[in-house]
Design a protein around this motif. Structure first.
Motif, PDB file in Angstrom:
ATOM      1  N   GLY A  43     -14.020 -47.785  23.085  1.00 23.69           N
ATOM      2  CA  GLY A  43     -13.551 -49.137  23.345  1.00 23.69           C
ATOM      3  C   GLY A  43     -13.161 -49.923  22.116  1.00 23.69           C
ATOM      4  N   ALA A  44     -13.335 -49.342  20.925  1.00 18.23           N
ATOM      5  CA  ALA A  44     -13.010 -50.051  19.685  1.00 18.23           C
ATOM      6  C   ALA A  44     -11.497 -50.078  19.453  1.00 18.23           C
ATOM      7  N   ALA A  45     -11.066 -51.006  18.605  1.00 18.13           N
ATOM      8  CA  ALA A  45      -9.686 -51.045  18.116  1.00 18.13           C
ATOM      9  C   ALA A  45      -9.733 -50.772  16.623  1.00 18.13           C
ATOM     10  N   VAL A 105      -0.733 -47.468  19.066  1.00 17.17           N
ATOM     11  CA  VAL A 105       0.317 -48.408  18.694  1.00 17.17           C
ATOM     12  C   VAL A 105       0.930 -47.917  17.384  1.00 17.17           C
ATOM     13  N   LEU A 106       2.178 -47.469  17.429  1.00 21.12           N
ATOM     14  CA  LEU A 106       2.891 -46.994  16.241  1.00 21.12           C
ATOM     15  C   LEU A 106       3.785 -48.123  15.740  1.00 21.12           C
ATOM     16  N   THR A 107       3.646 -48.452  14.466  1.00 23.08           N
ATOM     17  CA  THR A 107       4.267 -49.675  13.950  1.00 23.08           C
ATOM     18  C   THR A 107       5.788 -49.648  13.930  1.00 23.08           C
ATOM     19  N   GLY A 108       6.386 -48.475  13.743  1.00 27.71           N
ATOM     20  CA  GLY A 108       7.811 -48.439  13.433  1.00 27.71           C
ATOM     21  C   GLY A 108       8.017 -48.672  11.952  1.00 27.71           C
ATOM     22  N   MET A 153       1.009 -59.159  13.782  1.00 25.54           N
ATOM     23  CA  MET A 153       0.692 -59.661  15.117  1.00 25.54           C
ATOM     24  C   MET A 153      -0.521 -58.965  15.721  1.00 25.54           C
ATOM     25  N   LEU A 154      -1.176 -58.069  14.950  1.00 32.51           N
ATOM     26  CA  LEU A 154      -2.253 -57.250  15.500  1.00 32.51           C
ATOM     27  C   LEU A 154      -3.579 -57.512  14.784  1.00 32.51           C
ATOM     28  N   HIS A 155      -4.668 -57.130  15.455  1.00 30.14           N
ATOM     29  CA  HIS A 155      -6.013 -57.308  14.881  1.00 30.14           C
ATOM     30  C   HIS A 155      -6.868 -56.112  15.283  1.00 30.14           C
ATOM     31  N   VAL A 156      -7.566 -55.511  14.317  1.00 27.73           N
ATOM     32  CA  VAL A 156      -8.423 -54.359  14.607  1.00 27.73           C
ATOM     33  C   VAL A 156      -9.818 -54.595  14.039  1.00 27.73           C
ATOM     34  N   ASP A 157     -10.775 -53.846  14.576  1.00 27.55           N
ATOM     35  CA  ASP A 157     -12.160 -53.983  14.128  1.00 27.55           C
ATOM     36  C   ASP A 157     -12.370 -53.384  12.740  1.00 27.55           C
ATOM     37  N   GLU A 200      -4.887 -56.773   6.137  1.00 26.84           N
ATOM     38  CA  GLU A 200      -4.985 -58.137   6.660  1.00 26.84           C
ATOM     39  C   GLU A 200      -5.267 -58.161   8.158  1.00 26.84           C
ATOM     40  N   THR A 201      -4.957 -57.076   8.868  1.00 23.61           N
ATOM     41  CA  THR A 201      -5.219 -57.031  10.313  1.00 23.61           C
ATOM     42  C   THR A 201      -6.683 -56.730  10.625  1.00 23.61           C
TER      43      THR A 201
END
Length: 269
Positions: free
Chosen positions: A94-96, A142-145, A165-169, A200-201
């Motif tokens: 369940g983690a990001a 999620v692949l950034t491009g 625009m993204l945030h991860v643990d 930064e995310t």
């Protein structure tokens, strides 16, 4: 081919690509594994190459030189797998998480592909492909491009915009080099910018790097050591490196490669 000719060929290949694997040299030169290892040992003794597990690295690699993903993937392989398996223990269902490009981070992706309901943000084409093909049910990738580099990273303004625009643990970050003064570095200016956007995310930065990365300095600094929360390395990391990381405020975890007996017991090759 005479021994001197073989060693000249090996040296040329190392200087051209930055790194070579023993298996590649065996196939290309048509000699035994032991012969190649002896040649590399002699070249290393003469200070012409750096001998590492599974191959050889160029000595005094230029700060802008960026070996490709394939060239690096077979080097220090046992250590990379051990580092990845240790880091994978930090990943919960369940983690990001963020996974940057690199050969050690690719091994992490392999180690977490069975974790359910995991969300992975990555700028690595091989990591995204591995998780797409082998990921557990409920995983999201999620692949950034972006623009592809020799290390199979996607970088540049497209990647940076997506990451902002993204945030991860937690971010698992692979690096070209670590140094007390230069911090974490890469030969690629644009990749450094993209990796900073990945940092930064994330709420926590975890660096995955085997001991040969210490003392290597690429052209561009990603972040200083003081911005690192955790480093997962192998037992070969020297005392000075450990002290520098501790003084910078980073936690250190060390991983020991599994023995052949361990691999047989766990059913791995």
């Amino acid at each position: 081919m005479l021994a001197s000719q073989r060693r000249t060929t090996i040296l040329g290949l190392v200087e051209e690509s930055g790194a070579v694997r023993v298996s590649e040299l065996v196939e290309q030169l048509g000699v035994s594994d032991m012969t190649v290892r002896r040649d590399i040992e002699q070249l290393a003794g003469e200070g012409l190459v750096q001998r590492v597990h599974g191959g050889a690295l160029a000595v005094g690699t230029r700060s802008t030189e960026e070996p490709g993903f394939t060239a690096k993937s077979g080097l220090m392989q046992a250590q990379k797998i051990a580092i990845a398996e240790t880091a994978a223990q930090l990943v919960e269902p369940g983690a990001a998480i963020g996974i940057s490009a690199g050969t050690t981070t690719f091994e992490l992706a392999r180690a977490v592909c069975t974790v359910p309901d995991l969300t992975v943000v990555t700028n690595s084409v091989p990591v995204a492909q591995l998780l797409h093909e082998s990921g557990a049910p409920g995983q999201t990738v999620v692949l950034t491009g972006g623009v592809r580099t020799p290390s199979d990273a996607l970088v540049g303004p497209v990647a940076v915009t997506a990451l902002r625009m993204l945030h991860v643990d937690r971010l698992f970050l692979g690096v070209h080099g670590m140094d007390a003064r230069a911090g974490l570095t890469t030969p690629n200016l644009v990749e450094a910018e993209t990796n900073r956007a990945m940092v930064e995310t994330s709420r926590q930065v975890c660096v995955l790097a085997d001991h040969t990365k210490w003392g290597t300095v690429g052209l561009s600094t990603i972040i200083p050591l003081s911005s690192v929360d955790l480093v997962v390395s192998d037992e070969g990391l020297g005392a000075r490196a450990r002290t520098a990381l501790t003084e910078a405020g980073a936690e250190l975890m060390t991983a020991a490669p599994r023995t052949r007996f361990d691999r047989r017991r766990r059913g791995t090759p």
